[in-house]
Design a protein around this motif. Structure first.
Motif, mmCIF file in Angstrom:
data_model
loop_
_atom_site.group_PDB
_atom_site.id
_atom_site.type_symbol
_atom_site.label_atom_id
_atom_site.label_comp_id
_atom_site.label_asym_id
_atom_site.label_seq_id
_atom_site.Cartn_x
_atom_site.Cartn_y
_atom_site.Cartn_z
ATOM 1 N N LYS A 65 0.868 -1.148 0.096
ATOM 2 C CA LYS A 65 0.138 -0.042 0.111
ATOM 3 C C LYS A 65 0.761 1.562 0.022
ATOM 4 N N GLY A 66 2.247 1.202 0.096
ATOM 5 C CA GLY A 66 2.889 2.258 0.035
ATOM 6 C C GLY A 66 4.088 2.157 -0.589
ATOM 7 N N ALA A 67 4.760 1.080 -0.952
ATOM 8 C CA ALA A 67 5.936 0.828 -2.154
ATOM 9 C C ALA A 67 5.189 0.793 -3.569
ATOM 10 N N PRO A 68 6.250 0.745 -4.378
ATOM 11 C CA PRO A 68 5.767 0.893 -5.616
ATOM 12 C C PRO A 68 4.640 -0.013 -6.245
ATOM 13 N N ILE A 69 4.183 -1.177 -5.497
ATOM 14 C CA ILE A 69 3.314 -1.963 -5.701
ATOM 15 C C ILE A 69 2.187 -1.321 -6.213
ATOM 16 N N ASP A 70 2.103 -0.277 -5.042
ATOM 17 C CA ASP A 70 0.441 0.357 -5.005
ATOM 18 C C ASP A 70 0.359 1.194 -6.174
ATOM 19 N N GLN A 83 -1.463 -7.333 -4.869
ATOM 20 C CA GLN A 83 -1.617 -6.307 -3.782
ATOM 21 C C GLN A 83 -2.703 -7.017 -2.826
ATOM 22 N N MET A 84 -3.794 -7.219 -3.736
ATOM 23 C CA MET A 84 -5.042 -7.803 -2.861
ATOM 24 C C MET A 84 -4.567 -9.117 -2.188
ATOM 25 N N ALA A 85 -4.058 -9.994 -2.799
ATOM 26 C CA ALA A 85 -3.916 -11.123 -1.764
ATOM 27 C C ALA A 85 -3.028 -10.801 -0.816
ATOM 28 N N ILE A 86 -1.973 -10.156 -0.763
ATOM 29 C CA ILE A 86 -1.111 -9.796 0.425
ATOM 30 C C ILE A 86 -1.978 -9.050 1.553
ATOM 31 N N PHE A 87 -2.737 -8.143 1.011
ATOM 32 C CA PHE A 87 -3.373 -6.891 1.822
ATOM 33 C C PHE A 87 -4.667 -7.814 2.371
ATOM 34 N N LEU A 88 -5.223 -8.837 1.587
ATOM 35 C CA LEU A 88 -6.693 -9.320 2.408
ATOM 36 C C LEU A 88 -6.216 -10.434 3.106
ATOM 37 N N LEU A 89 -5.232 -11.359 2.741
ATOM 38 C CA LEU A 89 -4.869 -12.740 3.207
ATOM 39 C C LEU A 89 -3.764 -12.980 4.161
ATOM 40 N N VAL A 90 -2.715 -12.169 3.667
ATOM 41 C CA VAL A 90 -1.394 -12.293 4.516
ATOM 42 C C VAL A 90 -1.659 -11.341 5.591
ATOM 43 N N VAL A 91 -1.727 -10.214 5.463
ATOM 44 C CA VAL A 91 -1.737 -9.203 6.553
ATOM 45 C C VAL A 91 -2.610 -9.582 7.808
ATOM 46 N N PRO A 92 -3.765 -9.850 7.484
ATOM 47 C CA PRO A 92 -4.708 -10.107 8.655
ATOM 48 C C PRO A 92 -4.244 -11.290 9.632
ATOM 49 N N PHE A 142 -18.132 -1.687 -10.286
ATOM 50 C CA PHE A 142 -17.734 -1.375 -8.974
ATOM 51 C C PHE A 142 -16.220 -1.081 -9.060
ATOM 52 N N PHE A 143 -15.526 -1.911 -9.684
ATOM 53 C CA PHE A 143 -14.046 -1.793 -9.782
ATOM 54 C C PHE A 143 -13.670 -0.309 -10.140
ATOM 55 N N GLU A 144 -14.453 0.469 -11.162
ATOM 56 C CA GLU A 144 -14.266 1.620 -11.491
ATOM 57 C C GLU A 144 -14.746 2.455 -10.510
ATOM 58 N N PHE A 145 -15.616 2.136 -9.883
ATOM 59 C CA PHE A 145 -16.306 3.084 -9.023
ATOM 60 C C PHE A 145 -15.378 3.268 -7.852
ATOM 61 N N ALA A 146 -14.686 2.289 -7.320
ATOM 62 C CA ALA A 146 -13.779 2.211 -6.156
ATOM 63 C C ALA A 146 -12.674 3.180 -6.439
ATOM 64 N N LYS A 147 -12.253 3.125 -7.925
ATOM 65 C CA LYS A 147 -11.071 4.217 -8.073
ATOM 66 C C LYS A 147 -11.333 5.822 -8.767
ATOM 67 N N PHE A 154 -10.262 4.435 -0.380
ATOM 68 C CA PHE A 154 -9.873 4.085 0.810
ATOM 69 C C PHE A 154 -11.000 3.282 1.777
ATOM 70 N N PHE A 155 -12.239 3.828 1.553
ATOM 71 C CA PHE A 155 -13.368 3.419 2.269
ATOM 72 C C PHE A 155 -13.759 1.812 1.877
ATOM 73 N N VAL A 156 -13.499 1.663 0.488
ATOM 74 C CA VAL A 156 -13.922 0.184 -0.108
ATOM 75 C C VAL A 156 -12.733 -0.649 0.491
ATOM 76 N N HIS A 157 -11.514 -0.216 0.091
ATOM 77 C CA HIS A 157 -10.434 -1.160 0.794
ATOM 78 C C HIS A 157 -10.557 -1.433 2.149
ATOM 79 N N GLY A 158 -10.957 -0.385 2.994
ATOM 80 C CA GLY A 158 -10.972 -0.607 4.400
ATOM 81 C C GLY A 158 -12.147 -1.666 4.729
#
Length: 302
Positions: A65-70, A83-92, A142-147, A154-158
């Motif tokens: 979420k902060g390095a170049p992958i974002d 990004q999604m795999a690490i953010f939603l599965l690994v980090v939690p 919805f993907f386009e709306f989130a961006k 931020f809200f959708v990813h949260g």
């Protein structure tokens, strides 16, 4: 690609403000679980394993979420899926493992938080909510709306992160009251998660054409890039930017297919690791229950 994206500047590539936030969270964790733990009803220091797990979670969070992958997640769907795999599965998983039970209890045992966590972590609810939200999020509209704006993004990813946390918590909870499922039900729960996430991945992998305007249309792509590139930098670069194809050697369709495959593989690998933990814990518990008591000594027998 690495040299090409340097044009977006240090702030877009490394998110210094988010880096400061991560450092502050790490400092807060160190103080709360160390010198000030008695103020949070904590009497035991966290283990080295727990500390490594939590700091690894923060590192992974910064990387995606902060390095170049974002930045790259707005250029290729492959980077987005990593990004999604690490953010939603690994980090939690790492966060759950890194926070001691006494701190979880301090946080959760609040009048507002506890009922939300109790409902959100019910296995059937967490299973359907996470996989439903993940699938809906990857529907193109919805993907386009989130961006469409930083606040919405931020809200959708949260919301997705909270849903992922609620989905994983019943499997690895350090609190007994949230460890509701028997081992066989946990195994079934893991397999159900694996099955329910498949349609979203299959839609992306087998679509005959690119699905997302973010990666195919200049206007939508520029809108997505504005989420991480400062406005003045993006405006200065705009005349020379034509689209994501400037930064990747593969076609948009190939990138989309690769992204779906990577998401599915990373999801299977993560769920496989959780499954191994569940089975090992189950085996260890059964083995300890079957240990015969020591025979009485000769003196005791007389």
């Amino acid at each position: 690609m690495w040299l090409d994206i340097q044009i977006f500047g240090f702030r877009a590539l490394w998110s210094p403000y988010f880096m400061i936030f991560i450092v502050l969270v790490a400092l807060a964790y160190f103080l709360i679980t160390g010198p000030y733990r008695y103020k949070f009803d904590g009497h035991d220091r966290v283990s080295v394993k727990q500390q490594l797990s939590f700091y690894a979670a923060l590192l992974c969070l910064y990387i995606v979420k902060g390095a170049p992958i974002d930045l790259l997640s707005h250029i290729t769907l492959t980077a987005h899926m990593i990004q999604m795999a690490i953010f939603l599965l690994v980090v939690p998983i790492l966060i759950i493992a890194g926070i001691p039970a006494w701190l979880w209890r301090t946080v959760i045992d609040r009048p507002v938080i506890k009922p939300v966590v109790e409902i959100g972590t019910k296995p059937l609810i967490s299973l359907l909510v996470f996989n439903g939200l993940f699938s809906v999020y990857h529907v193109p509209v919805f993907f386009e709306f989130a961006k469409s704006s930083p606040v919405i993004h931020f809200f959708v990813h949260g919301i997705l992160f909270i849903a992922a946390f609620f989905m994983i918590f019943p499997l690895l909870s350090p609190l007994k009251e949230f460890d509701r499922m028997q081992p066989l039900l946990k195994i079934a729960y893991i397999f159900a998660n694996s099955v329910l996430i498949t349609p979203a991945c299959a839609l992306i992998i087998f679509a005959p054409e690119p699905l997302y305007a973010t990666y195919t249309q200049g206007g939508a792509w520029m809108q997505a890039m504005s989420l991480c590139v400062p406005g003045n930098v993006l405006q200065g670069l705009a005349p020379g930017l034509t689209g994501p194809e400037m930064f990747t050697p593969i076609s948009t369709l190939e990138d989309q297919q690769l992204g779906g495959i990577i998401m599915k593989i990373m999801q299977e690998f993560t769920y496989g690791a959780i499954l191994a933990v569940v089975i090992f814990s189950w085996f260890r518990k059964e083995s300890s229950n079957k240990i015969d008591p020591l025979p009485p000594t000769t003196a005791e027998s007389h």
